[in-house]
Design an enzyme around this catalytic site. Structure first.
Site, mmCIF file in Angstrom:
data_model
loop_
_atom_site.group_PDB
_atom_site.id
_atom_site.type_symbol
_atom_site.label_atom_id
_atom_site.label_comp_id
_atom_site.label_asym_id
_atom_site.label_seq_id
_atom_site.Cartn_x
_atom_site.Cartn_y
_atom_site.Cartn_z
ATOM 1 N N ALA A 12 25.599 -21.617 7.112
ATOM 2 C CA ALA A 12 26.941 -20.778 6.910
ATOM 3 C C ALA A 12 26.807 -19.861 5.707
ATOM 4 C CB ALA A 12 28.035 -21.634 6.891
ATOM 5 N N ARG A 23 23.487 -5.591 5.907
ATOM 6 C CA ARG A 23 24.234 -4.623 6.807
ATOM 7 C C ARG A 23 24.442 -3.281 5.813
ATOM 8 N NH1 ARG A 23 28.046 -8.561 8.378
ATOM 9 N NH2 ARG A 23 27.181 -9.607 9.895
ATOM 10 N N GLU A 36 14.873 -22.404 4.391
ATOM 11 C CA GLU A 36 15.641 -23.593 4.920
ATOM 12 C C GLU A 36 14.805 -24.729 5.080
ATOM 13 O OE1 GLU A 36 18.949 -24.340 5.698
ATOM 14 O OE2 GLU A 36 17.725 -26.180 6.562
ATOM 15 N N ALA A 44 26.133 -25.051 13.871
ATOM 16 C CA ALA A 44 27.602 -25.320 13.455
ATOM 17 C C ALA A 44 27.361 -27.038 13.530
ATOM 18 C CB ALA A 44 28.379 -24.864 14.777
ATOM 19 N N CYS A 46 29.937 -28.650 12.161
ATOM 20 C CA CYS A 46 31.389 -28.762 12.857
ATOM 21 C C CYS A 46 31.386 -29.294 14.196
ATOM 22 C CB CYS A 46 32.215 -27.753 12.569
ATOM 23 S SG CYS A 46 32.061 -26.764 11.080
ATOM 24 N N VAL A 84 12.812 -25.567 -1.086
ATOM 25 C CA VAL A 84 12.630 -25.012 -2.431
ATOM 26 C C VAL A 84 12.648 -26.407 -3.464
ATOM 27 C CG1 VAL A 84 13.826 -23.738 -4.234
ATOM 28 C CG2 VAL A 84 13.784 -22.659 -1.911
ATOM 29 N N ASP A 288 29.373 -24.880 0.274
ATOM 30 C CA ASP A 288 29.662 -26.356 -0.066
ATOM 31 C C ASP A 288 29.022 -26.720 -1.562
ATOM 32 O OD1 ASP A 288 30.950 -26.680 2.195
ATOM 33 O OD2 ASP A 288 29.603 -27.985 2.808
ATOM 34 N N ARG A 447 63.668 -25.544 6.774
ATOM 35 C CA ARG A 447 65.061 -25.693 6.629
ATOM 36 C C ARG A 447 65.192 -27.160 6.012
ATOM 37 N NH1 ARG A 447 68.582 -24.682 11.949
ATOM 38 N NH2 ARG A 447 68.918 -26.820 12.128
HETATM 39 C C1 LIG Z 1 29.852 -33.545 11.146
HETATM 40 C C2 LIG Z 1 30.555 -32.252 10.254
HETATM 41 C C3 LIG Z 1 31.806 -31.603 10.952
HETATM 42 C C4 LIG Z 1 32.322 -30.661 10.270
HETATM 43 N N1 LIG Z 1 33.525 -30.125 10.863
HETATM 44 C C5 LIG Z 1 34.060 -29.286 10.301
HETATM 45 C C6 LIG Z 1 35.221 -28.241 10.483
HETATM 46 O O1 LIG Z 1 35.816 -28.969 11.764
HETATM 47 N N2 LIG Z 1 35.823 -27.520 10.068
HETATM 48 C C7 LIG Z 1 35.187 -26.992 8.812
HETATM 49 O O2 LIG Z 1 35.830 -26.102 8.183
HETATM 50 N N3 LIG Z 1 34.208 -27.507 8.288
HETATM 51 C C8 LIG Z 1 33.676 -28.329 8.966
HETATM 52 N N4 LIG Z 1 32.596 -29.334 8.313
HETATM 53 C C9 LIG Z 1 31.859 -28.467 7.054
HETATM 54 C C10 LIG Z 1 30.944 -27.438 7.551
HETATM 55 O O3 LIG Z 1 30.074 -27.696 8.316
HETATM 56 C C11 LIG Z 1 30.271 -26.871 6.026
HETATM 57 O O4 LIG Z 1 31.297 -26.681 5.044
HETATM 58 C C12 LIG Z 1 29.356 -25.654 6.069
HETATM 59 O O5 LIG Z 1 28.487 -26.056 6.769
HETATM 60 C C13 LIG Z 1 28.845 -25.480 4.695
HETATM 61 O O6 LIG Z 1 27.955 -24.475 4.748
HETATM 62 P P1 LIG Z 1 26.847 -24.240 3.454
HETATM 63 O O7 LIG Z 1 25.942 -23.012 4.257
HETATM 64 O O8 LIG Z 1 27.642 -24.007 2.386
HETATM 65 O O9 LIG Z 1 25.780 -25.383 3.532
HETATM 66 P P2 LIG Z 1 25.209 -26.321 4.691
HETATM 67 O O10 LIG Z 1 25.800 -25.963 6.090
HETATM 68 O O11 LIG Z 1 24.993 -27.579 4.509
HETATM 69 O O12 LIG Z 1 23.865 -25.588 4.846
HETATM 70 C C14 LIG Z 1 22.917 -25.532 3.651
HETATM 71 C C15 LIG Z 1 21.510 -25.584 3.784
HETATM 72 O O13 LIG Z 1 20.763 -25.680 2.916
HETATM 73 C C16 LIG Z 1 19.690 -26.348 3.495
HETATM 74 N N5 LIG Z 1 19.008 -26.658 2.107
HETATM 75 C C17 LIG Z 1 19.448 -27.668 1.314
HETATM 76 N N6 LIG Z 1 18.554 -27.756 0.069
HETATM 77 C C18 LIG Z 1 17.343 -26.899 0.439
HETATM 78 C C19 LIG Z 1 16.329 -26.594 -0.364
HETATM 79 N N7 LIG Z 1 16.060 -27.127 -1.627
HETATM 80 N N8 LIG Z 1 15.443 -26.109 0.342
HETATM 81 C C20 LIG Z 1 15.687 -24.985 1.392
HETATM 82 N N9 LIG Z 1 16.955 -25.553 2.247
HETATM 83 C C21 LIG Z 1 17.640 -26.468 1.748
HETATM 84 C C22 LIG Z 1 20.107 -27.363 4.122
HETATM 85 O O14 LIG Z 1 19.015 -27.996 5.082
HETATM 86 C C23 LIG Z 1 21.245 -26.682 5.148
HETATM 87 O O15 LIG Z 1 20.477 -26.462 6.222
HETATM 88 C C24 LIG Z 1 31.837 -30.156 8.959
HETATM 89 C C25 LIG Z 1 30.492 -30.587 8.823
HETATM 90 C C26 LIG Z 1 30.018 -31.703 9.215
HETATM 91 C C27 LIG Z 1 28.725 -32.210 8.634
#
Ligand SMILES: Cc1cc2nc3c(=O)[nH]c(=O)nc-3n(C[C@H](O)[C@H](O)[C@H](O)COP(=O)(O)OP(=O)(O)OC[C@H]3O[C@@H](n4cnc5c(N)ncnc54)[C@H](O)[C@@H]3O)c2cc1C
Length: 457
Positions: A12, A23, A36, A44, A46, A84, A288, A447
């Protein structure tokens, strides 16, 4: 001269930033290289519980944009299965393991975005790494759960932790026909909810046939001769289990940044300013793994939500693309469901408001999602937290059935604009019998909150 942006993490935050930067700057100005460690980009997470539940057929439906699309349509060089392993912020290089080839290489950067996400908390108990105990953080994890469901045909699931992911996974397992136990150390599910709403969540889960063990710690995992889980040992006894899922929450995955000397804040997230810059020259962080600030408590927080990660990624991308963007902080607005019961929250709960120095006044109402005479009017309970004296809204939490949860967005908007409950009760919200009573439950809650604030003096 062409600059190089390196992004660590292709979901994300990382891909929102990469796309936004692209862009604004073409490949002749900005080379974008994304590493990655998994096989997917822009997936997703989520949707994983609903995929495991069988509501979504194909894994690919959860992928918004595949790596080859980024490469071909946006000239973003995405390298999956590349992890990484270290960052040198003086030399401006990253060391990367190619997980397929088994080789390591070094890559220079002008700007680096860390978007490594969060990592699931694993209770430090014997056997927690046993086969059959699953996290559900990535699509690979989700696939492992589905493979286990197909191969082992489990009948009893134990979900460890009753955060929102634990609750969604309990529903998934229930829909797959399993007997479901949820073990939670706290006295209620979803500990960010006030106890009154938490109790209603627990009651609803019980009604659905989920066995909820509250105030109970997991002490260990027992395995059979084949090394696969066969039971979960708890402070209350042993629960047979053919599969276990972790729903114990997450923490920012900031280890790589910390090892490179990038400052980490009190919430364990990477410290950033409004533009998503870390204090280290040329290093940015989003999603995150990053720390942000709470708009009501004014405290640093790390809240793992896709809503926040996407927005922070966009802001980082605006800045990395040479424009200007500032991230305005969060309210922690979140929404979920367990079977037909919808749950949502925004802002501070009662105790969190107290901890932040407010004197909270709390009010609760029970209402209906539609006019009382209209078919399928569903119950909704709303709890508001307002500041004594000023009546400023500090938070809201709700539980109900179909049509209830998205009402939290009205509270979030009021909270964002620092409205008092007295102002909120006069807002011109819509009404027709199929959608709400003439006084929408949001207005009734405001209210009631206003009366409570007036009585508190
Ligand atoms: C089961 C589940 C349900 C969820 N439901 C919701 C919801 O309903 N609503 C909501 O708002 N949020 C939800 N979330 C949370 C949401 O998915 C996360 O907040 C969001 O994906 C965070 O995005 P991000 O890019 O910060 O991290 P991530 O999506 O965790 O992506 C980080 C990426 O970095 C990669 N990575 C990590 N370290 C390294 C490295 N050293 N080298 C290369 N790659 C690396 C990982 O493989 C990962 O793909 C949910 C999460 C889960 C697990």
């Amino acid at each position: 001269m062409t600059e190089r942006l390196v992004v660590i993490g292709g979901d994300a935050a990382g891909m929102s930033a990469a796309s936004q930067a692209r862009r604004l700057k073409g490949p002749e100005e900005l080379e974008i290289l994304v590493f990655e460690r998994g096989r997917f980009t822009s997936y997703a997470a989520c949707g994983i519980p609903y995929w495991i539940a069988g509501l979504i057929d194909e894994r690919d439906e959860l992928v918004a944009r595949a790596p080859e699309v980024f490469r071909e349509k946006q000239a973003i060089d995405v390298r999956t299965a590349h992890e990484v392993v270290s960052i040198d912020t003086d030399a401006r290089t990253v060391a990367v393991d190619d997980l397929d080839a088994g080789t390591r290489s070094e890559h220079g950067y002008d700007q680096l975005l860390i978007a490594t996400g969060a990592t699931p908390l694993r209770p430090p108990v014997p056997g927690i790494d046993a086969e059959g105990v699953f996290g559900v953080q990535t699509l690979e994890h989700g696939q492992r759960v589905l493979d286990a469901m197909d191969e082992r045909r489990p009948e009893r699931a134990v979900v460890i932790g009753a955060g929102y992911i634990g609750i969604e996974m309990a529903e998934a397992m229930l829909l797959r026909g399993l007997e479901v136990h949820v073990v939670e150390m706290a006295a209620q599910p979803m500990s960010t909810l006030d106890p009154e709403i938490g109790a209603k969540v627990a009651e609803a889960m019980g009604r659905m046939g989920i066995h909820l063990h509250l105030g109970v710690a997991v002490e260990g995992i027992e395995t059979g001769d084949d090394g696969w889980i066969r039971a979960v040992r708890t402070g209350e006894g042993t629960l047979d289990a053919d599969i276990a899922v972790l729903g114990t929450g997450t923490r920012p995955f900031s280890d790589l940044a910390a090892e490179a000397g990038v400052p980490i804040g009190p919430s364990r997230g990477i410290v950033t300013d409004r533009r998503q810059r870390t204090p280290v020259e040329g290093v940015w962080a989003a999603g995150d793994c990053a720390e942000t600030f709470h708009r009501v408590s004014r405290q640093p927080v790390s809240i793992a939500l896709g809503t926040i990660a996407n927005k922070q990624g966009r802001i980082a991308g605006l800045n990395l693309g040479g424009s200007y963007g500032g991230f305005p902080g969060v309210l922690g607005t979140a929404i979920t469901k367990v079977c037909e019961v919808e749950i949502a929250r925004t802002g501070l709960g009662e105790q969190a408001a107290r901890d932040a120095g407010f004197e909270p006044v709390v009010a609760t109402i029970d209402g209906l999602t539609r006019a009382h005479y209209y078919p399928d009017a569903k119950p909704i309970t709303i709890r508001t937290i307002a500041e004594r004296g000023t009546g400023r809204l500090l938070g809201a939490q709700l539980i109900g059935e179909e049509g209830a949860a998205k009402r939290i967005d009205t509270f979030a908007t009021a909270l964002w604009n620092e409205m008092a409950v007295e102002e909120l009760l006069n807002v011109d919200l819509s009404y027709a019998p199929p959608f709400s009573p003439v006084w929408d439950p949001v207005l009734i809650a405001a209210r009631r909150a206003d009366s409570a604030v007036r009585s508190a003096g």
